[in-house]
Scaffold this active site. Sequence first.
Site, PDB file in Angstrom:
ATOM      1  N   GLU A  14      20.159  44.581 -10.451  1.00 41.57           N
ATOM      2  CA  GLU A  14      20.622  43.562  -9.500  1.00 41.57           C
ATOM      3  C   GLU A  14      19.629  42.413  -9.378  1.00 41.57           C
ATOM      4  O   GLU A  14      20.017  41.252  -9.258  1.00 41.57           O
ATOM      5  CB  GLU A  14      20.873  44.185  -8.112  1.00 41.57           C
ATOM      6  CG  GLU A  14      22.147  45.010  -8.034  1.00 41.57           C
ATOM      7  CD  GLU A  14      23.398  44.207  -8.365  1.00 41.57           C
ATOM      8  OE1 GLU A  14      23.397  42.979  -8.183  1.00 41.57           O
ATOM      9  OE2 GLU A  14      24.373  44.800  -8.850  1.00 41.57           O
ATOM     10  N   GLN A  20      19.761  36.013 -11.476  1.00 38.52           N
ATOM     11  CA  GLN A  20      19.359  34.759 -12.106  1.00 38.52           C
ATOM     12  C   GLN A  20      19.901  34.579 -13.519  1.00 38.52           C
ATOM     13  O   GLN A  20      19.716  33.520 -14.106  1.00 38.52           O
ATOM     14  CB  GLN A  20      17.830  34.683 -12.146  1.00 38.52           C
ATOM     15  CG  GLN A  20      17.206  35.760 -13.001  1.00 38.52           C
ATOM     16  CD  GLN A  20      15.882  36.243 -12.449  1.00 38.52           C
ATOM     17  OE1 GLN A  20      15.751  36.469 -11.262  1.00 38.52           O
ATOM     18  NE2 GLN A  20      14.907  36.399 -13.314  1.00 38.52           N
ATOM     19  N   THR A  21      20.528  35.622 -14.060  1.00 38.50           N
ATOM     20  CA  THR A  21      20.875  35.569 -15.485  1.00 38.50           C
ATOM     21  C   THR A  21      22.242  36.192 -15.740  1.00 38.50           C
ATOM     22  O   THR A  21      22.665  37.085 -15.011  1.00 38.50           O
ATOM     23  CB  THR A  21      19.792  36.348 -16.284  1.00 38.50           C
ATOM     24  OG1 THR A  21      18.515  35.901 -15.846  1.00 38.50           O
ATOM     25  CG2 THR A  21      19.897  36.096 -17.768  1.00 38.50           C
ATOM     26  N   LEU A  62      13.076  35.534 -18.196  1.00 37.05           N
ATOM     27  CA  LEU A  62      14.009  35.651 -17.077  1.00 37.05           C
ATOM     28  C   LEU A  62      13.718  34.613 -15.994  1.00 37.05           C
ATOM     29  O   LEU A  62      14.590  34.265 -15.201  1.00 37.05           O
ATOM     30  CB  LEU A  62      13.932  37.053 -16.449  1.00 37.05           C
ATOM     31  CG  LEU A  62      14.702  38.160 -17.160  1.00 37.05           C
ATOM     32  CD1 LEU A  62      14.326  39.519 -16.595  1.00 37.05           C
ATOM     33  CD2 LEU A  62      16.205  37.941 -17.018  1.00 37.05           C
ATOM     34  N   TYR A 111      22.015  41.049   0.356  1.00 35.20           N
ATOM     35  CA  TYR A 111      22.821  41.304  -0.836  1.00 35.20           C
ATOM     36  C   TYR A 111      22.321  42.536  -1.608  1.00 35.20           C
ATOM     37  O   TYR A 111      23.089  43.464  -1.892  1.00 35.20           O
ATOM     38  CB  TYR A 111      22.814  40.068  -1.769  1.00 35.20           C
ATOM     39  CG  TYR A 111      23.345  40.417  -3.119  1.00 35.20           C
ATOM     40  CD1 TYR A 111      24.698  40.559  -3.327  1.00 35.20           C
ATOM     41  CD2 TYR A 111      22.470  40.692  -4.184  1.00 35.20           C
ATOM     42  CE1 TYR A 111      25.195  40.947  -4.555  1.00 35.20           C
ATOM     43  CE2 TYR A 111      22.955  41.076  -5.415  1.00 35.20           C
ATOM     44  CZ  TYR A 111      24.316  41.209  -5.594  1.00 35.20           C
ATOM     45  OH  TYR A 111      24.794  41.610  -6.808  1.00 35.20           O
ATOM     46  N   ASP A 129      27.808  38.340  -3.142  1.00 38.51           N
ATOM     47  CA  ASP A 129      27.166  37.397  -4.073  1.00 38.51           C
ATOM     48  C   ASP A 129      28.127  36.238  -4.344  1.00 38.51           C
ATOM     49  O   ASP A 129      29.180  36.127  -3.698  1.00 38.51           O
ATOM     50  CB  ASP A 129      26.758  38.113  -5.373  1.00 38.51           C
ATOM     51  CG  ASP A 129      27.962  38.496  -6.223  1.00 38.51           C
ATOM     52  OD1 ASP A 129      29.109  38.428  -5.729  1.00 38.51           O
ATOM     53  OD2 ASP A 129      27.762  38.849  -7.405  1.00 38.51           O
ATOM     54  N   CYS A 166      38.727  36.150 -11.668  1.00 44.51           N
ATOM     55  CA  CYS A 166      38.692  35.020 -10.734  1.00 44.51           C
ATOM     56  C   CYS A 166      37.464  34.169 -11.047  1.00 44.51           C
ATOM     57  O   CYS A 166      36.538  34.036 -10.247  1.00 44.51           O
ATOM     58  CB  CYS A 166      38.664  35.529  -9.292  1.00 44.51           C
ATOM     59  SG  CYS A 166      39.009  34.233  -8.088  1.00 44.51           S
ATOM     60  N   CYS A 206      47.113  36.706  -2.574  1.00 42.98           N
ATOM     61  CA  CYS A 206      46.164  35.586  -2.620  1.00 42.98           C
ATOM     62  C   CYS A 206      46.818  34.286  -2.138  1.00 42.98           C
ATOM     63  O   CYS A 206      47.796  33.807  -2.715  1.00 42.98           O
ATOM     64  CB  CYS A 206      45.656  35.419  -4.047  1.00 42.98           C
ATOM     65  SG  CYS A 206      44.513  34.048  -4.217  1.00 42.98           S
ATOM     66  N   THR A 208      14.850  24.947 -10.311  1.00 44.64           N
ATOM     67  CA  THR A 208      15.859  24.837  -9.254  1.00 44.64           C
ATOM     68  C   THR A 208      15.834  23.454  -8.590  1.00 44.64           C
ATOM     69  O   THR A 208      16.877  22.856  -8.354  1.00 44.64           O
ATOM     70  CB  THR A 208      15.619  25.931  -8.187  1.00 44.64           C
ATOM     71  OG1 THR A 208      15.451  27.169  -8.870  1.00 44.64           O
ATOM     72  CG2 THR A 208      16.797  26.039  -7.241  1.00 44.64           C
TER      73      THR A 208
HETATM   74  S1  SF4 Z   1      45.084  35.374  -7.674  1.00 38.72           S
HETATM   75 FE1  SF4 Z   1      43.520  34.605  -6.272  1.00 38.72          FE
HETATM   76  S2  SF4 Z   1      41.879  36.123  -6.332  1.00 38.72           S
HETATM   77 FE2  SF4 Z   1      43.198  36.474  -8.129  1.00 38.72          FE
HETATM   78  S3  SF4 Z   1      42.295  35.257  -9.776  1.00 38.72           S
HETATM   79 FE3  SF4 Z   1      43.795  33.962  -8.813  1.00 38.72          FE
HETATM   80  S4  SF4 Z   1      42.656  32.802  -7.274  1.00 38.72           S
HETATM   81 FE4  SF4 Z   1      41.378  34.560  -7.854  1.00 38.72          FE
END
Ligand code: SF4
Length: 344
Positions: A39, A44-45, A82, A122, A140, A196, A212, A299
């Site tokens: 994690e 960062q990568t 890294l 996190y 995250d 997504c 969604c 950064t």
């Molecule tokens: S349906 Fe919604 S949660 Fe699923 S990929 Fe599309 S935008 Fe993302």
Amino acid sequence: MREDIFRLIPAPLLSWYRKNKRDLPWRSDPTPYHIWVSEIMLQQTRVEAVKEYYTRFIAALPTVEDLAACEEEKLLKLWEGLGYYSRVRNLQKAAKTIVFEYGGQFPDDIKSLKTLSGIGDYTAGAIASIAFGKRAAAVDGNVLRVASRLTENATVISDTAYRKALENALTAVYPEEGTACSEFTQSLFELGALVCKPQSPACKACPLNGICRARKHGSQERFPVLPEKKAKRVEDVFVFFIQTPEGFCIRRRETGVLKGMNEFPSAVVNGESAEEVLNGWGVYAFTEKKRKNFTHIFTHIKWNITCVWVETDVAPFDTYSLDEIEESISIPTAFKQCLQIFNQ
Ligand code: SF4
């Protein structure tokens, strides 16, 4: 927060995750140590790049005791490439706490995990849920993106109150303690990474497309709402390969970005020439062999680097052979890219 929507996530997402999860090295043996190291690297990568670093790191330091006892230069060498070296220093600091104060056993509760160096909300959530099967969300960038789209939440995702509220709302819908909790955290990461995505989310293939709101309204591209980008400070920097009969000069950075790391001697300049900088280090007689320009983006800073290779008889700093530099001296990428000067 749309708890009504969040309550509908676990069942379809877990079922999708079990069929589609990637085979990643830290998933084959998800001990707290393995999850923690992976994690911190993943912050960062990209996953693909982390696989190799992770495998090398765990082979060299298989236990938290090995990490606690590792000599600094070896540790930095394992982390070389890294970046964000404070993270590996914190990793070792926390490893020492785990060894000396917890008898080598990771604490399994969020509160204790967060007292360890470099572990915030996190990472504590990721370790507690993935390694210990606790009901604890780990929010995250992937999770923020998925949640913002699912609920069409227009809060800027850098807002800490929003992040905390999202963490609480997701934790409330976690399954019973155990493997399902571990899987649920990873399924949220996985959906953000594979489906997504920031650009062109694959909504047709998404197990959450029925709930969604962004998908329903075609507003996927408007979410998440990102913070405004701040302009980076630009600095002009000389990086010197000072070649002497004994080898090439390396020194430790004492100030500024990458403080405490090794470097080929460098200087941020404001109009000064390479000769003036070298004179300032007591190098007066030298022959310039080559120079080459690079850029490096941190950064908050952009470096316009001019790398200059010079030969001289008297070394102003410690020297090492190129083989030693390659094998056992850790050099951050900002400087290491200058090695290309030899292949011009
Ligand atoms: S349906 Fe919604 S949660 Fe699923 S990929 Fe599309 S935008 Fe993302």
